[in-house]
Design a protein around this motif. Sequence first.
Motif, short mmCIF file in Angstrom:
data_model
loop_
_atom_site.label_atom_id
_atom_site.label_comp_id
_atom_site.label_asym_id
_atom_site.label_seq_id
_atom_site.Cartn_x
_atom_site.Cartn_y
_atom_site.Cartn_z
N GLN A 231 0.83 -1.21 0.00
CA GLN A 231 0.00 0.00 0.00
C GLN A 231 0.87 1.26 0.00
O GLN A 231 0.51 2.26 -0.63
CB GLN A 231 -0.94 0.01 1.21
N ASP B 123 1.86 1.72 -3.51
CA ASP B 123 0.74 2.32 -4.27
C ASP B 123 0.65 3.81 -4.00
O ASP B 123 0.40 4.62 -4.90
CB ASP B 123 -0.60 1.68 -3.86
N ALA B 124 0.81 4.17 -2.72
CA ALA B 124 0.68 5.57 -2.32
C ALA B 124 1.77 6.42 -2.98
O ALA B 124 1.50 7.54 -3.44
CB ALA B 124 0.80 5.68 -0.79
N GLU C 196 -7.90 5.83 -11.61
CA GLU C 196 -8.21 4.55 -10.96
C GLU C 196 -8.22 4.71 -9.43
O GLU C 196 -9.12 4.22 -8.76
CB GLU C 196 -7.19 3.50 -11.38
N ALA C 197 -7.24 5.44 -8.92
CA ALA C 197 -7.18 5.66 -7.47
C ALA C 197 -8.41 6.45 -7.00
O ALA C 197 -8.94 6.21 -5.91
CB ALA C 197 -5.90 6.41 -7.11
N ALA D 103 -11.82 4.72 -5.84
CA ALA D 103 -12.00 4.03 -4.54
C ALA D 103 -13.16 4.66 -3.78
O ALA D 103 -13.28 5.88 -3.72
CB ALA D 103 -10.71 4.14 -3.72
N SER E 73 -14.60 1.90 4.29
CA SER E 73 -14.34 0.90 3.27
C SER E 73 -13.58 -0.26 3.90
O SER E 73 -13.00 -0.13 4.97
CB SER E 73 -13.50 1.57 2.19
N ASP F 121 -10.94 -1.42 2.50
CA ASP F 121 -9.56 -0.97 2.31
C ASP F 121 -9.50 0.53 2.59
O ASP F 121 -9.66 1.36 1.69
CB ASP F 121 -9.10 -1.29 0.88
N ALA G 46 -6.79 2.56 0.61
CA ALA G 46 -7.19 2.91 -0.76
C ALA G 46 -8.22 4.02 -0.74
O ALA G 46 -8.20 4.92 -1.59
CB ALA G 46 -7.74 1.67 -1.46
N LEU H 283 -6.37 7.26 -0.15
CA LEU H 283 -5.65 7.67 -1.37
C LEU H 283 -6.65 8.18 -2.42
O LEU H 283 -6.34 9.08 -3.20
CB LEU H 283 -4.83 6.51 -1.94
N GLY H 284 -7.85 7.61 -2.40
CA GLY H 284 -8.91 8.06 -3.31
C GLY H 284 -9.28 9.52 -3.07
O GLY H 284 -9.54 10.28 -4.01
#
Length: 211
Positions: free
Chosen positions: A86, A89-90, A120-121, A124, A142, A144, A147, A150-151
């Motif tokens: 994660q 991803d961040a 895409e991010a 979320a 959520s 996650d 995510a 980050l959304g």
Amino acid sequence: MSWFFEEVERMPTTTAAREAAAAADSRAEAARIFRLDNEHLAFRYTATLSDRAGTEPFERLSDPDRLRLWLAVNGIDPGRRPTRPQLADAIALREAVYRLGVAVAHALPVAARDRALVNEAAAATGAVPELADDGIRWRLASLDTVAAALGVIARDAIALLGGERPGRIATCDGPDCAGLYLDASRGSTRRWCSMSTCGNRNKKSRMRARA
Ligand SMILES: [Zn+2]
């Protein structure tokens, strides 16, 4: 024994007081580690890698705990420690936002891959904004939560890069900085990501040069 009771009263006794004390500690720690002075969430996030124009950019998101701390003090606390993937991803999101910002600032072509990553991010779900004492806080409902956090950043990036907010996207003139900011000044005269850091540093060096 009155001194004793005074001491006790000064200690945080309720859960809310303990939480407030913990939040103040986190903010102090975050202020030491990060640069939190950019007005806009997504651009503030890109400043977790600083000195981008220098020979040695400085990575402030060096481990998952730091990512959680940054998210928490910016109103999007995932409520748990992010995993290593994660964190990766961040950082990928952060760099895509930064590259897109530079492309917009300097009228360069935008990479479709970066745009896809941010979009895409942003998809979320599970983040609900709430008005708090200190501004906006996001409730992350959520599975996650990282995510979802980050959304929130990705959607803020889309609002900034897509021109939803008035102003001109630019990169900071500070030596080594190149941080992103939104110049909302009349006549687009702003030069620094933040007056309290890069702007101030420049003012001091000009004063030294004159002395
Ligand atoms: Zn700067």
